[in-house]
Design a protein around this motif. Sequence first.
Motif, PDB file in Angstrom:
ATOM      1  N   ARG A  82      -8.255  20.843  -0.525  1.00 37.46           N
ATOM      2  CA  ARG A  82      -9.503  20.371   0.090  1.00 37.46           C
ATOM      3  C   ARG A  82     -10.400  19.706  -0.954  1.00 37.46           C
ATOM      4  NH1 ARG A  82      -9.556  25.717   2.298  1.00 37.46           N
ATOM      5  NH2 ARG A  82      -8.848  25.762   4.474  1.00 37.46           N
ATOM      6  N   TYR A  83     -10.519  20.346  -2.126  1.00 41.12           N
ATOM      7  CA  TYR A  83     -11.425  19.837  -3.164  1.00 41.12           C
ATOM      8  C   TYR A  83     -10.932  18.510  -3.719  1.00 41.12           C
ATOM      9  CZ  TYR A  83     -14.972  20.149  -6.811  1.00 41.12           C
ATOM     10  OH  TYR A  83     -16.061  19.911  -7.598  1.00 41.12           O
ATOM     11  N   LEU A  84      -9.634  18.410  -3.952  1.00 35.30           N
ATOM     12  CA  LEU A  84      -9.074  17.172  -4.471  1.00 35.30           C
ATOM     13  C   LEU A  84      -9.231  16.041  -3.459  1.00 35.30           C
ATOM     14  CD1 LEU A  84      -5.855  18.613  -6.139  1.00 35.30           C
ATOM     15  CD2 LEU A  84      -7.893  17.776  -7.310  1.00 35.30           C
ATOM     16  N   ASN A  85      -9.066  16.366  -2.188  1.00 40.36           N
ATOM     17  CA  ASN A  85      -9.283  15.372  -1.142  1.00 40.36           C
ATOM     18  C   ASN A  85     -10.737  14.913  -1.119  1.00 40.36           C
ATOM     19  OD1 ASN A  85     -10.462  15.144   1.834  1.00 40.36           O
ATOM     20  ND2 ASN A  85      -8.399  14.277   1.882  1.00 40.36           N
ATOM     21  N   GLU A  86     -11.635  15.897  -1.187  1.00 41.12           N
ATOM     22  CA  GLU A  86     -13.072  15.602  -1.167  1.00 41.12           C
ATOM     23  C   GLU A  86     -13.478  14.705  -2.328  1.00 41.12           C
ATOM     24  OE1 GLU A  86     -17.022  18.183  -2.279  1.00 41.12           O
ATOM     25  OE2 GLU A  86     -15.503  19.155  -1.035  1.00 41.12           O
ATOM     26  N   LYS A  87     -12.839  14.903  -3.488  1.00 44.79           N
ATOM     27  CA  LYS A  87     -13.196  14.157  -4.692  1.00 44.79           C
ATOM     28  C   LYS A  87     -12.475  12.813  -4.807  1.00 44.79           C
ATOM     29  CE  LYS A  87     -16.151  17.049  -6.428  1.00 44.79           C
ATOM     30  NZ  LYS A  87     -17.549  16.658  -6.719  1.00 44.79           N
ATOM     31  N   GLY A  88     -11.629  12.498  -3.840  1.00 47.83           N
ATOM     32  CA  GLY A  88     -10.982  11.193  -3.830  1.00 47.83           C
ATOM     33  C   GLY A  88      -9.815  11.045  -4.774  1.00 47.83           C
ATOM     34  N   VAL A  89      -9.206  12.161  -5.192  1.00 49.84           N
ATOM     35  CA  VAL A  89      -8.021  12.099  -6.049  1.00 49.84           C
ATOM     36  C   VAL A  89      -6.878  11.456  -5.259  1.00 49.84           C
ATOM     37  CG1 VAL A  89      -6.336  13.493  -7.309  1.00 49.84           C
ATOM     38  CG2 VAL A  89      -8.769  14.063  -7.412  1.00 49.84           C
ATOM     39  N   TRP A  90      -6.136  10.562  -5.897  1.00 46.29           N
ATOM     40  CA  TRP A  90      -5.130   9.749  -5.206  1.00 46.29           C
ATOM     41  C   TRP A  90      -3.864  10.535  -4.867  1.00 46.29           C
ATOM     42  CZ3 TRP A  90      -0.733   6.630  -7.419  1.00 46.29           C
ATOM     43  CH2 TRP A  90      -0.215   5.716  -6.480  1.00 46.29           C
ATOM     44  N   GLY A  91      -3.460  11.452  -5.748  1.00 42.68           N
ATOM     45  CA  GLY A  91      -2.238  12.211  -5.518  1.00 42.68           C
ATOM     46  C   GLY A  91      -2.327  13.581  -6.147  1.00 42.68           C
ATOM     47  N   SER A  92      -1.564  14.530  -5.613  1.00 41.84           N
ATOM     48  CA  SER A  92      -1.571  15.879  -6.179  1.00 41.84           C
ATOM     49  C   SER A  92      -0.280  16.624  -5.882  1.00 41.84           C
ATOM     50  CB  SER A  92      -2.741  16.687  -5.605  1.00 41.84           C
ATOM     51  OG  SER A  92      -2.730  18.009  -6.130  1.00 41.84           O
ATOM     52  N   VAL A  93       0.092  17.464  -6.811  1.00 41.83           N
ATOM     53  CA  VAL A  93       1.105  18.482  -6.564  1.00 41.83           C
ATOM     54  C   VAL A  93       0.423  19.634  -5.831  1.00 41.83           C
ATOM     55  CG1 VAL A  93       0.678  19.749  -8.723  1.00 41.83           C
ATOM     56  CG2 VAL A  93       2.966  19.803  -7.703  1.00 41.83           C
ATOM     57  N   ILE A  94       1.183  20.402  -5.054  1.00 43.92           N
ATOM     58  CA  ILE A  94       0.616  21.629  -4.477  1.00 43.92           C
ATOM     59  C   ILE A  94       0.605  22.699  -5.557  1.00 43.92           C
ATOM     60  CG2 ILE A  94       0.872  23.431  -2.743  1.00 43.92           C
ATOM     61  CD1 ILE A  94       2.086  21.336  -0.893  1.00 43.92           C
ATOM     62  N   THR A  95       1.782  23.010  -6.089  1.00 42.40           N
ATOM     63  CA  THR A  95       1.858  23.869  -7.267  1.00 42.40           C
ATOM     64  C   THR A  95       3.200  23.658  -7.954  1.00 42.40           C
ATOM     65  OG1 THR A  95       1.671  26.120  -8.151  1.00 42.40           O
ATOM     66  CG2 THR A  95       2.622  25.910  -5.961  1.00 42.40           C
ATOM     67  N   THR A  96       3.174  23.557  -9.268  1.00 43.47           N
ATOM     68  CA  THR A  96       4.371  23.237 -10.056  1.00 43.47           C
ATOM     69  C   THR A  96       5.489  24.254  -9.865  1.00 43.47           C
ATOM     70  OG1 THR A  96       3.050  22.117 -11.725  1.00 43.47           O
ATOM     71  CG2 THR A  96       5.206  22.895 -12.414  1.00 43.47           C
ATOM     72  N   THR A  97       5.132  25.515  -9.782  1.00 39.86           N
ATOM     73  CA  THR A  97       6.137  26.571  -9.732  1.00 39.86           C
ATOM     74  C   THR A  97       7.082  26.429  -8.547  1.00 39.86           C
ATOM     75  OG1 THR A  97       4.633  28.091 -10.831  1.00 39.86           O
ATOM     76  CG2 THR A  97       6.439  29.087  -9.663  1.00 39.86           C
ATOM     77  N   HIS A  98       6.683  25.734  -7.519  1.00 42.40           N
ATOM     78  CA  HIS A  98       7.431  25.782  -6.273  1.00 42.40           C
ATOM     79  C   HIS A  98       8.430  24.646  -6.071  1.00 42.40           C
ATOM     80  CE1 HIS A  98       4.402  28.636  -4.103  1.00 42.40           C
ATOM     81  NE2 HIS A  98       4.734  29.051  -5.308  1.00 42.40           N
ATOM     82  N   ALA A  99       9.096  24.224  -7.121  1.00 41.84           N
ATOM     83  CA  ALA A  99      10.241  23.343  -6.914  1.00 41.84           C
ATOM     84  C   ALA A  99      11.316  24.126  -6.156  1.00 41.84           C
ATOM     85  CB  ALA A  99      10.774  22.853  -8.258  1.00 41.84           C
ATOM     86  N   PRO A 100      12.206  23.436  -5.428  1.00 46.65           N
ATOM     87  CA  PRO A 100      13.160  24.154  -4.573  1.00 46.65           C
ATOM     88  C   PRO A 100      13.983  25.220  -5.291  1.00 46.65           C
ATOM     89  CG  PRO A 100      13.218  21.819  -4.089  1.00 46.65           C
ATOM     90  CD  PRO A 100      12.313  21.978  -5.283  1.00 46.65           C
ATOM     91  N   GLU A 101      14.374  24.935  -6.542  1.00 44.63           N
ATOM     92  CA  GLU A 101      15.233  25.888  -7.255  1.00 44.63           C
ATOM     93  C   GLU A 101      14.448  26.989  -7.946  1.00 44.63           C
ATOM     94  OE1 GLU A 101      13.916  23.029 -10.430  1.00 44.63           O
ATOM     95  OE2 GLU A 101      14.359  22.974  -8.283  1.00 44.63           O
TER      96      GLU A 101
END
Length: 379
Positions: free
Chosen positions: A338-357
């Motif tokens: 929500r905060y990144l959206n509000e601040k107009g950030v163009w792209g984001s990861v949700i969280t690094t730890t959660h790659a499929p493997e």
Amino acid sequence: IRIDDGAGLLWDTDGNVRSDVLISQPFGKYTKFTTYRTISDNKRLNLLDRLLRVCTAAKKHNVRVILSSWFFLHTNWFVEESENEHLFSLSTEEKISFFADELSRILDLLRRENLIDIVAFAEIFNEFDGLPFAGEYKNNISKEQANKLRDLHEKEIEKLKKKHPDVLFAFDTWTPKVQEEIIPRNIDVLNFHCYYAWPVYFVFQKDIVQWTLEEPEIPEDIKYYLKDKLVSVSDIMKEMDTIRTGKDWPRRISLYASIDENKEDELTKLLDNELKNNFEHYMKRLYDGVDTIISTHNKVVPNSRLVMGEGATYCASPTLTFERDSKTFWEMLKNQMRYLNEKGVWGSVITTTHAPERSAAWDACKDLYIEANSLFLND
């Protein structure tokens, strides 16, 4: 998806294509206890072929790819010392130039294969200001050094932009408190990392994980969560042979490889309680970090796009279920998006730890991932 594109291992220094490279388990038999466990044995691989297959699959499934290189941070762990020697022996200017040339060759290849449109953006290095020749995560190099590195970086980016005008090029920093002088002024994307919630794990790691290869002292309360026979740093080093970079990692791996699987539920509860009890503290770390990088971005490279390419945590265990099961953790990630959206950030990861493997969460939390994404994408 953001991947190591194989730069440094695809062509030799004369530009000749390499047929295969020996890729090894970075921590030997202890790799299975880590998030690198998909490297199940040592294999000779054609990395150029693998890159093309990944990019071809990306195009088939309408996925965009971010090209980067972790060579001088982590990738060198996976290859023979003979591979590392000639690249580490290059001067700083030669390192930046050579990896920029490698990136250009990769883009040439993707263009020939009609795959250039899958590139979201490209960067010469992951976490440039964390590299051994560019500050090594200390964030305290002199302005003179930073300006020199910036000049070298800008020179190579300019060459890349002239040859590939349809590709966006990024500078990648490990911290939202990046030193202004080191940021190239001709970038299209400023890719910052913000591990604001990684310290959640410090309640378990304590002072064990340090930038040293000496054996740590394990506090009694932490021994409770570990096996009777601990994996030592020397055990890890015997498997690694040589470590050139990331000298805090053998301690980290020895600790996480020593977790007693029968105590994982209790360890998960410890981590969950830490996040619940200090939730506002971690949120403030995020908000302060994002506000800081936005201020720097607007001052230094206002015409570039802003991306949070890594965060919010890093968990070295492939089996701990804290991030899957904690409602507080997912509320934190929703606040982040929500905060990144509000601040107009163009792209984001949700969280690094959660790659499929990497995470128990990947298969179990589909709806939560979709919800977090929707909060970021919401106009």
